[in-house]
Scaffold this active site. Structure first.
Site, PDB file in Angstrom:
ATOM      1  N   ASP A  16      43.597  75.194  35.646  1.00 15.17           N
ATOM      2  CA  ASP A  16      44.483  74.246  34.998  1.00 15.17           C
ATOM      3  C   ASP A  16      45.284  73.572  36.113  1.00 15.17           C
ATOM      4  O   ASP A  16      45.277  74.018  37.264  1.00 15.17           O
ATOM      5  CB  ASP A  16      45.395  74.995  34.022  1.00 15.17           C
ATOM      6  CG  ASP A  16      46.471  74.127  33.432  1.00 15.17           C
ATOM      7  OD1 ASP A  16      46.152  73.029  32.934  1.00 15.17           O
ATOM      8  OD2 ASP A  16      47.650  74.523  33.489  1.00 15.17           O
ATOM      9  N   ASP A  18      48.957  71.489  35.745  1.00 12.56           N
ATOM     10  CA  ASP A  18      50.408  71.604  35.648  1.00 12.56           C
ATOM     11  C   ASP A  18      50.828  73.043  35.381  1.00 12.56           C
ATOM     12  O   ASP A  18      50.364  73.678  34.434  1.00 12.56           O
ATOM     13  CB  ASP A  18      50.932  70.698  34.528  1.00 12.56           C
ATOM     14  CG  ASP A  18      50.714  69.229  34.827  1.00 12.56           C
ATOM     15  OD1 ASP A  18      51.317  68.732  35.791  1.00 12.56           O
ATOM     16  OD2 ASP A  18      49.916  68.579  34.120  1.00 12.56           O
ATOM     17  N   THR A 109      42.172  70.095  33.167  1.00  7.10           N
ATOM     18  CA  THR A 109      43.532  69.794  32.729  1.00  7.10           C
ATOM     19  C   THR A 109      43.555  68.987  31.441  1.00  7.10           C
ATOM     20  O   THR A 109      42.622  68.243  31.143  1.00  7.10           O
ATOM     21  CB  THR A 109      44.276  69.010  33.835  1.00  7.10           C
ATOM     22  OG1 THR A 109      45.561  68.597  33.352  1.00  7.10           O
ATOM     23  CG2 THR A 109      43.491  67.780  34.259  1.00  7.10           C
ATOM     24  N   SER A 110      44.646  69.133  30.699  1.00  3.88           N
ATOM     25  CA  SER A 110      44.834  68.339  29.486  1.00  3.88           C
ATOM     26  C   SER A 110      45.338  66.939  29.802  1.00  3.88           C
ATOM     27  O   SER A 110      45.352  66.064  28.934  1.00  3.88           O
ATOM     28  CB  SER A 110      45.838  69.035  28.555  1.00  3.88           C
ATOM     29  OG  SER A 110      45.311  70.247  28.073  1.00  3.88           O
ATOM     30  N   LYS A 141      42.924  71.501  24.512  1.00  6.01           N
ATOM     31  CA  LYS A 141      43.384  72.881  24.410  1.00  6.01           C
ATOM     32  C   LYS A 141      44.365  72.985  23.231  1.00  6.01           C
ATOM     33  O   LYS A 141      45.155  72.068  23.024  1.00  6.01           O
ATOM     34  CB  LYS A 141      44.101  73.285  25.706  1.00  6.01           C
ATOM     35  CG  LYS A 141      43.236  73.166  26.962  1.00  6.01           C
ATOM     36  CD  LYS A 141      44.081  73.408  28.216  1.00  6.01           C
ATOM     37  CE  LYS A 141      43.269  73.171  29.480  1.00  6.01           C
ATOM     38  NZ  LYS A 141      44.064  73.350  30.722  1.00  6.01           N
ATOM     39  N   ASP A 166      48.602  78.777  32.839  1.00  8.26           N
ATOM     40  CA  ASP A 166      50.011  79.162  32.746  1.00  8.26           C
ATOM     41  C   ASP A 166      50.559  79.011  31.337  1.00  8.26           C
ATOM     42  O   ASP A 166      51.649  79.521  31.041  1.00  8.26           O
ATOM     43  CB  ASP A 166      50.865  78.303  33.688  1.00  8.26           C
ATOM     44  CG  ASP A 166      51.074  76.901  33.140  1.00  8.26           C
ATOM     45  OD1 ASP A 166      52.243  76.515  32.919  1.00  8.26           O
ATOM     46  OD2 ASP A 166      50.079  76.201  32.919  1.00  8.26           O
TER      47      ASP A 166
END
Length: 222
Positions: A16, A18, A109-110, A141, A166
């Site tokens: 991921d 961030d 990543t989103s 996600k 995270d």
């Protein structure tokens, strides 16, 4: 000496962005806090729901009557592209990534692709050949789509991968994909309640690489 965290070898690592490779919490709090106040929403409440998810999904959850969801998501994206103040790598991330074989890891990543590239560059991190963003999947996600796609692009099975995450949404996505999970706890104000192992960063980690895969190790003094 070197201690093995797990005897399992992984075909690839899926990261991921961030909160996992870089700390963007200051930027996120500023941009989303301003957006929430603008629309008469509670910034703290909004903040609890956005991490690890696509912006458009969060906007949908908080949309007010008459709100143009697509327009608001675009405005948030532009604000995040314009603001990289205080954005830094998670301790040790750059060196850890540099030690990985290029074909054995991916960024998942989103964030939209433009924002992902902007933040990775701003944090001084390397960019892998495989980058899967919120733009690349129909379901963000906590759906597993992003991790399944990244594994496919790397030519490996998701259940043979270690996902680095995270946020609860990302962890749920990794679990749904059948992957193993390592949680980065650096940006959490309080310890996360999770059955998965948690580390504070990458400075005490190393990887042994051989033909069979990647073996994660913890490096301690003594």
């Amino acid at each position: 000496m070197t201690l093995t965290l797990t005897q399992k070898k992984f075909a690839a690592f899926l990261f991921d962005m961030d909160g996992t490779l870089l700390n963007s919490i200051a930027v996120v709090n500023r941009v989303w806090g301003q957006w929430a106040v603008k629309h008469g929403l509670d910034p703290v409440a909004v903040g609890h729901t956005l991490h690890g998810r696509r912006a458009i999904d969060t906007v949908r959850d908080w949309q007010t009557p008459g709100m143009d969801v697509d327009l608001e998501a675009e405005a948030i994206l532009q604000a995040e592209l314009d603001d990289v103040v205080g954005l830094v790598e998670i301790p040790g991330a750059q060196a850890f990534l540099a030690a990985l074989p290029p074909a054995r890891w991916a960024l998942v990543t989103s964030a939209p692709r433009a924002l992902a590239l902007r933040r990775v560059h701003a944090a001084g991190l390397p960019l892998p050949a495989v980058v899967v963003t919120g733009d690349d999947v129909a379901h963000g996600k906590p759906a597993p789509d992003c991790f399944l796609l990244a594994a496919k692009l790397l030519g490996v099975a998701a259940h043979d991968c270690l996902v680095w995450e995270d946020a609860p949404a990302g962890i749920a996505a990794a679990e749904a994909a059948g992957a193993s999970v390592m949680v980065i706890g650096t940006t959490h104000a309080t310890p996360m309640q999770t059955p998965h192992p948690v580390v504070g960063g990458y400075t005490q980690l190393s990887v042994a690489v051989d033909g069979d895969g990647l073996l994660l190790r913890a490096v301690t003094e003594g």
